[in-house]
Design a protein around this motif. Sequence first.
Motif, PDB file in Angstrom:
ATOM      1  N   GLY A  40       0.815  -1.244  -0.123  1.00  0.00           N
ATOM      2  CA  GLY A  40       0.005  -0.062   0.036  1.00  0.00           C
ATOM      3  C   GLY A  40       0.813   1.267  -0.024  1.00  0.00           C
ATOM      4  O   GLY A  40       0.607   2.342  -0.666  1.00  0.00           O
ATOM      5  N   TYR A  67      -6.098  -6.454  -0.744  1.00  0.00           N
ATOM      6  CA  TYR A  67      -5.121  -5.910  -1.844  1.00  0.00           C
ATOM      7  C   TYR A  67      -6.100  -5.440  -2.713  1.00  0.00           C
ATOM      8  O   TYR A  67      -5.808  -4.402  -3.416  1.00  0.00           O
ATOM      9  CB  TYR A  67      -4.468  -7.365  -2.473  1.00  0.00           C
ATOM     10  N   ASP A  68      -7.437  -5.708  -2.973  1.00  0.00           N
ATOM     11  CA  ASP A  68      -8.299  -5.259  -3.785  1.00  0.00           C
ATOM     12  C   ASP A  68      -8.533  -3.739  -3.519  1.00  0.00           C
ATOM     13  O   ASP A  68      -8.659  -3.043  -4.669  1.00  0.00           O
ATOM     14  CB  ASP A  68      -9.534  -6.012  -3.840  1.00  0.00           C
ATOM     15  N   LYS A  69      -8.606  -3.655  -2.407  1.00  0.00           N
ATOM     16  CA  LYS A  69      -8.790  -2.137  -1.877  1.00  0.00           C
ATOM     17  C   LYS A  69      -7.645  -1.114  -1.971  1.00  0.00           C
ATOM     18  O   LYS A  69      -7.873   0.101  -1.830  1.00  0.00           O
ATOM     19  CB  LYS A  69      -9.087  -2.050  -0.507  1.00  0.00           C
ATOM     20  N   LEU A  70      -6.484  -1.650  -2.402  1.00  0.00           N
ATOM     21  CA  LEU A  70      -5.292  -0.744  -2.399  1.00  0.00           C
ATOM     22  C   LEU A  70      -5.209  -0.126  -3.534  1.00  0.00           C
ATOM     23  O   LEU A  70      -5.797  -0.478  -4.841  1.00  0.00           O
ATOM     24  CB  LEU A  70      -4.074  -1.697  -2.135  1.00  0.00           C
ATOM     25  N   ASN A  71      -5.014   1.371  -3.352  1.00  0.00           N
ATOM     26  CA  ASN A  71      -4.796   2.210  -4.597  1.00  0.00           C
ATOM     27  C   ASN A  71      -3.389   2.208  -5.194  1.00  0.00           C
ATOM     28  O   ASN A  71      -2.760   3.135  -5.090  1.00  0.00           O
ATOM     29  CB  ASN A  71      -5.305   3.628  -4.311  1.00  0.00           C
ATOM     30  N   ILE A  72      -3.030   0.911  -5.739  1.00  0.00           N
ATOM     31  CA  ILE A  72      -1.889   0.908  -6.199  1.00  0.00           C
ATOM     32  C   ILE A  72      -2.069   0.366  -7.844  1.00  0.00           C
ATOM     33  O   ILE A  72      -2.815  -0.432  -7.962  1.00  0.00           O
ATOM     34  CB  ILE A  72      -1.005  -0.001  -5.513  1.00  0.00           C
ATOM     35  N   ASP A  73      -0.792   0.262  -8.497  1.00  0.00           N
ATOM     36  CA  ASP A  73      -0.978  -0.476  -9.820  1.00  0.00           C
ATOM     37  C   ASP A  73      -0.952  -1.865  -9.771  1.00  0.00           C
ATOM     38  O   ASP A  73       0.433  -2.253  -9.218  1.00  0.00           O
ATOM     39  CB  ASP A  73       0.160   0.101 -10.795  1.00  0.00           C
ATOM     40  N   LYS A  74      -1.779  -2.669  -9.936  1.00  0.00           N
ATOM     41  CA  LYS A  74      -1.760  -4.026  -9.967  1.00  0.00           C
ATOM     42  C   LYS A  74      -1.308  -4.898 -11.141  1.00  0.00           C
ATOM     43  O   LYS A  74      -1.025  -6.289 -11.166  1.00  0.00           O
ATOM     44  CB  LYS A  74      -3.052  -4.658  -9.202  1.00  0.00           C
TER      45      LYS A  74
END
Length: 117
Positions: A40, A67-74
């Motif tokens: 995160g 993980y789904d809620k993280l505001n990151i490039d997945k």
Amino acid sequence: MLVDDNYIDNFVTRRLLESSQFAENIIVTESPTEAIEQLGKGEIKPDVIFLDIRMPLMSGFEFLEAYDKLNIDKTGTKIFLLSSSFDPTDIKRSTGNKYITHFVHKPLTHKILEELP
């Protein structure tokens, strides 16, 4: 990245990943909450995450929800569920998750690594 609460499993899996030269840098954490924090904050962006399902404070599926809620490039990150579970519910649940690339039964082996998508 290897996320598993079991020290021995982490030791064995890390040695296998090192001996197979699977990755240049292997990050190991026994705490899924710590892994979520690192991800995160953008401290790490792993190409691959090996994720255990059954962990005491946060299961692998709970990790995936966080993980789904993280505001990151997945994009570009593959997540492999690494578990000793033969529970059909776990396997079925893993196939319905958009982040899971593949379900892998422990122990991880060179042959399994070679066959990973």
